[in-house]
Design an enzyme around this catalytic site. Structure first.
Site, PDB file in Angstrom:
ATOM      1  N   ASN A   1       3.800  44.972   3.460  1.00  0.00           N
ATOM      2  CA  ASN A   1       3.509  43.644   3.735  1.00  0.00           C
ATOM      3  C   ASN A   1       4.687  42.903   4.534  1.00  0.00           C
ATOM      4  O   ASN A   1       5.525  42.687   4.053  1.00  0.00           O
ATOM      5  CB  ASN A   1       3.110  42.871   2.618  1.00  0.00           C
ATOM      6  CG  ASN A   1       2.662  41.555   2.857  1.00  0.00           C
ATOM      7  OD1 ASN A   1       2.625  40.963   4.012  1.00  0.00           O
ATOM      8  ND2 ASN A   1       2.229  40.834   1.995  1.00  0.00           N
TER       9      ASN A   1
ATOM     10  N   HIS B   1      -6.127  34.797   2.851  1.00  0.00           N
ATOM     11  CA  HIS B   1      -6.001  35.450   1.646  1.00  0.00           C
ATOM     12  C   HIS B   1      -7.227  36.251   1.005  1.00  0.00           C
ATOM     13  O   HIS B   1      -7.711  36.431  -0.120  1.00  0.00           O
ATOM     14  CB  HIS B   1      -6.093  34.121   0.287  1.00  0.00           C
ATOM     15  CG  HIS B   1      -4.586  33.537   0.312  1.00  0.00           C
ATOM     16  ND1 HIS B   1      -4.596  32.103  -0.110  1.00  0.00           N
ATOM     17  CD2 HIS B   1      -3.474  33.872   0.471  1.00  0.00           C
ATOM     18  CE1 HIS B   1      -3.514  31.718   0.023  1.00  0.00           C
ATOM     19  NE2 HIS B   1      -2.704  32.708   0.483  1.00  0.00           N
TER      20      HIS B   1
ATOM     21  N   ASP C   1       8.394  24.778  -6.332  1.00  0.00           N
ATOM     22  CA  ASP C   1       8.035  25.505  -7.356  1.00  0.00           C
ATOM     23  C   ASP C   1       7.669  24.784  -8.210  1.00  0.00           C
ATOM     24  O   ASP C   1       8.199  23.859  -8.904  1.00  0.00           O
ATOM     25  CB  ASP C   1       9.434  26.190  -7.673  1.00  0.00           C
ATOM     26  CG  ASP C   1       9.335  27.288  -8.807  1.00  0.00           C
ATOM     27  OD1 ASP C   1       8.634  27.164  -9.877  1.00  0.00           O
ATOM     28  OD2 ASP C   1       9.932  28.314  -8.526  1.00  0.00           O
TER      29      ASP C   1
ATOM     30  N   ILE D   1       0.270  30.257  -9.863  1.00  0.00           N
ATOM     31  CA  ILE D   1       0.198  28.972 -10.522  1.00  0.00           C
ATOM     32  C   ILE D   1      -1.307  29.042 -11.318  1.00  0.00           C
ATOM     33  O   ILE D   1      -1.497  29.123 -12.665  1.00  0.00           O
ATOM     34  CB  ILE D   1      -0.098  27.850  -9.503  1.00  0.00           C
ATOM     35  CG1 ILE D   1       1.205  27.512  -9.014  1.00  0.00           C
ATOM     36  CG2 ILE D   1      -0.757  26.578 -10.298  1.00  0.00           C
ATOM     37  CD1 ILE D   1       0.995  26.411  -7.787  1.00  0.00           C
ATOM     38  N   GLY D   2      -2.355  29.728 -10.570  1.00  0.00           N
ATOM     39  CA  GLY D   2      -3.633  30.077 -11.320  1.00  0.00           C
ATOM     40  C   GLY D   2      -3.614  30.906 -12.591  1.00  0.00           C
ATOM     41  O   GLY D   2      -4.018  30.868 -13.512  1.00  0.00           O
TER      42      GLY D   2
ATOM     43  N   ARG E   1       3.065  23.442   2.347  1.00  0.00           N
ATOM     44  CA  ARG E   1       1.947  22.957   3.353  1.00  0.00           C
ATOM     45  C   ARG E   1       1.217  21.749   2.817  1.00  0.00           C
ATOM     46  O   ARG E   1       0.717  21.773   1.525  1.00  0.00           O
ATOM     47  CB  ARG E   1       1.268  24.362   3.593  1.00  0.00           C
ATOM     48  CG  ARG E   1       1.771  25.181   4.554  1.00  0.00           C
ATOM     49  CD  ARG E   1       1.088  26.344   4.554  1.00  0.00           C
ATOM     50  NE  ARG E   1       1.566  27.613   3.712  1.00  0.00           N
ATOM     51  CZ  ARG E   1       0.973  28.673   3.598  1.00  0.00           C
ATOM     52  NH1 ARG E   1      -0.059  28.877   4.379  1.00  0.00           N
ATOM     53  NH2 ARG E   1       1.470  29.590   2.671  1.00  0.00           N
TER      54      ARG E   1
ATOM     55  N   GLU F   1      -3.146  42.282  -4.555  1.00  0.00           N
ATOM     56  CA  GLU F   1      -3.455  42.429  -3.321  1.00  0.00           C
ATOM     57  C   GLU F   1      -3.169  43.758  -2.938  1.00  0.00           C
ATOM     58  O   GLU F   1      -3.565  44.381  -1.964  1.00  0.00           O
ATOM     59  CB  GLU F   1      -2.621  41.480  -2.386  1.00  0.00           C
ATOM     60  CG  GLU F   1      -3.310  39.950  -2.644  1.00  0.00           C
ATOM     61  CD  GLU F   1      -2.744  38.848  -1.978  1.00  0.00           C
ATOM     62  OE1 GLU F   1      -1.707  38.405  -2.738  1.00  0.00           O
ATOM     63  OE2 GLU F   1      -2.835  38.502  -1.260  1.00  0.00           O
TER      64      GLU F   1
HETATM   65  P1  AMP Z   1       2.805  32.996  -5.896  1.00  0.00           P
HETATM   66  O1  AMP Z   1       3.014  32.728  -4.468  1.00  0.00           O
HETATM   67  O2  AMP Z   1       1.357  33.690  -6.037  1.00  0.00           O
HETATM   68  O3  AMP Z   1       3.730  34.016  -6.268  1.00  0.00           O
HETATM   69  O4  AMP Z   1       3.085  31.644  -6.741  1.00  0.00           O
HETATM   70  C1  AMP Z   1       4.248  31.174  -6.961  1.00  0.00           C
HETATM   71  C2  AMP Z   1       3.713  29.795  -7.641  1.00  0.00           C
HETATM   72  O5  AMP Z   1       3.580  30.171  -8.937  1.00  0.00           O
HETATM   73  C3  AMP Z   1       5.187  28.781  -7.740  1.00  0.00           C
HETATM   74  O6  AMP Z   1       4.690  27.481  -7.578  1.00  0.00           O
HETATM   75  C4  AMP Z   1       5.438  29.126  -9.132  1.00  0.00           C
HETATM   76  O7  AMP Z   1       6.233  27.936  -9.586  1.00  0.00           O
HETATM   77  C5  AMP Z   1       4.263  29.209  -9.774  1.00  0.00           C
HETATM   78  N1  AMP Z   1       4.431  29.796 -11.117  1.00  0.00           N
HETATM   79  C6  AMP Z   1       4.727  31.149 -11.223  1.00  0.00           C
HETATM   80  N2  AMP Z   1       5.204  31.141 -12.760  1.00  0.00           N
HETATM   81  C7  AMP Z   1       4.762  29.997 -13.136  1.00  0.00           C
HETATM   82  C8  AMP Z   1       4.522  29.367 -14.604  1.00  0.00           C
HETATM   83  N3  AMP Z   1       4.746  30.104 -15.608  1.00  0.00           N
HETATM   84  N4  AMP Z   1       4.172  28.323 -14.869  1.00  0.00           N
HETATM   85  C9  AMP Z   1       3.897  27.213 -13.803  1.00  0.00           C
HETATM   86  N5  AMP Z   1       3.952  27.658 -12.705  1.00  0.00           N
HETATM   87  C10 AMP Z   1       4.286  28.925 -12.445  1.00  0.00           C
END
Ligand code: AMP
Length: 409
Positions: A26, A189, A291, A340-341, A249, A394
């Protein structure tokens, strides 16, 4: 190399073997994520080259035994980083390389083997993905230069959404812009939405066909309506800026915002584009960070803008999921994924609260337990739909589609 004998590398458990692995690449604008995945998808080596082009450029590599290595390559760009990565992985005799490519335009509805035409298309689509497609093309060329005999495949982020009907993919603007300029909604995605919707259909007890709303919530965010394995609508459009509020974004704004900011503040189109892509979303509203962890902490300490950022984020996801449900003939459930999910139970709960007219019931305890890579469902008895948390993978999806495109599976 494709005819070499597979190497067997047992982990401590003695169970895992890296047989006939596929290399997944990637290549981003300043980073390269990679994974070497065994044929049976059970074993992998992973790594990340980051800060490419800067003095701090380095490769973080995790070996088969979980050992972490760091290799500094000051000033190193994509070509050098790829040479080092390929040298680290050469001993495992990978049989194919699968590239994540962001934009596949209208032509590609599935993964394809790379030839000159495909490579030219990836480059030509730079106009629709200026940060990503050129880096993706560099990755293909670098592998080709070192291993001309290893088959390469491109897996497009847009391909999964090529099943969308015109009612979902067209913009209500003059027809010529679609026919002559290919201005339409593409969606992104795709590998993540494909992976989690397929996985949900595997593990649910619901009789098919299934209608899922998949919510990929990470730094980039998008939601998709998937019915019977096909994307019927999605929140991202011509570019990955449309739709949900994201880390930096904005997602949806009034299309007249550009002209307004130009007239009122004299901003150029480039400045507005940077503002909407890099200075908006959770970062723009909270004024703190993109974040969610930082924002959640500040919100708990009473920071008003952090609280509003979270409320807006959840409101916009809930509102989008509600509208995307219109695309589904049957609504089986919602699947949450992405950083986040997968990790923020409070965000999931707030989103479901926004959808309060849908008869959704969830078990708060089960929701709280589904963090840190756990997979499971958390609907309560009597809920109108199922609720799932499924960690996305992914890399695994790209490896699978690469092997399928080459007839290896
Ligand atoms: P990704 O782009 O899928 O790696 O997701 C990044 C996002 O996930 C960021 O906004 C992180 O703050 C959020 N994230 C990762 N771990 C946690 C957690 N334990 N609680 C809340 N948000 C999280």
């Amino acid at each position: 190399m494709s005819d070499s004998t597979p190497v067997f590398n047992d982990r401590n458990t003695g169970k895992s073997k890296l047989i006939n692995p596929t290399l997944v690449l990637n290549c981003g604008s300043s980073s390269i994520k990679y994974a070497l995945i065994s044929e049976d998808e059970s074993t992998r080596i992973t790594g990340l080259a980051e800060n490419l082009g800067l003095d701090t450029a380095r490769i973080k590599h995790t070996t088969l035994n979980g050992e972490k290595l760091e290799i500094t390559i000051p000033g190193g760009r994509h070509e050098l980083a790829l040479q080092k990565i390929l040298a680290l992985l050469e001993q495992y005799h990978f049989v194919a390389v699968g590239h994540r490519v962001v934009h596949g335009g209208r032509e590609y509805s599935k993964a394809v083997r790379v030839d000159q035409h495909v490579l030219d298309e990836v480059k030509r689509l730079k106009i629709l993905a200026p940060l990503h497609n050129p880096a993706n093309a560099l990755g293909i060329e670098a592998v080709e230069a070192i291993y001309p005999d290893i088959p390469q495949v491109v897996v497009f982020d847009t391909a999964f959404h090529q099943t969308m009907p015109p009612v979902a993919y067209r913009y209500p603007i003059p027809k010529a812009l679609y026919e002559e300029e290919k201005i339409r909604r593409y969606g992104f995605h795709g590998t993540s939405h494909a992976y989690v919707s397929e996985r949900a259909s595997e593990i649910t007890d619901a009789k098919g066909p299934h209608g899922w709303l998949t919510a990929h919530l990470g730094n980039g965010c998008s939601a998709t309506a998937v019915y019977n394995g096909e994307s019927l609508d999605t929140s991202m459009g011509l570019t990955p800026l449309e739709g949900l509020m994201m880390g930096t974004r904005s997602g949806d704004v009034d299309p007249s915002l550009h002209i307004h900011l130009k007239r009122k503040l004299g901003m150029s189109l480039e400045e507005i584009d940077t503002m909407l892509n890099s200075e908006s979303g959770l970062l723009g509203i909270s004024g703190l960070s993109n974040d969610l962890r930082t924002i959640e902490q500040a919100a708990n300490e009473g920071h008003k803008d952090a609280q509003l950022a979270i409320e807006m984020f959840c409101y916009r996801v809930g509102k989008y999921l509600a509208s995307l449900s219109c695309a589904l003939p049957d609504f089986t459930g919602i699947v949450f994924t992405g950083g986040i999910g997968e990790n923020s139970a409070t965000t999931r709960a707030r989103i479901l609260d926004v959808m309060r007219h849908f008869g959704i019931k969830f078990n708060a305890e089960k929701n709280d337990d589904l963090v840190g890579g756990a997979e499971g469902s958390f609907q309560d008895e009597g809920s109108s739909i199922e609720l799932w948390v499924i960690p996305t993978d992914e890399e695994c999806q790209i490896a699978k589609e690469t092997c399928q495109a080459l007839g290896l599976k």
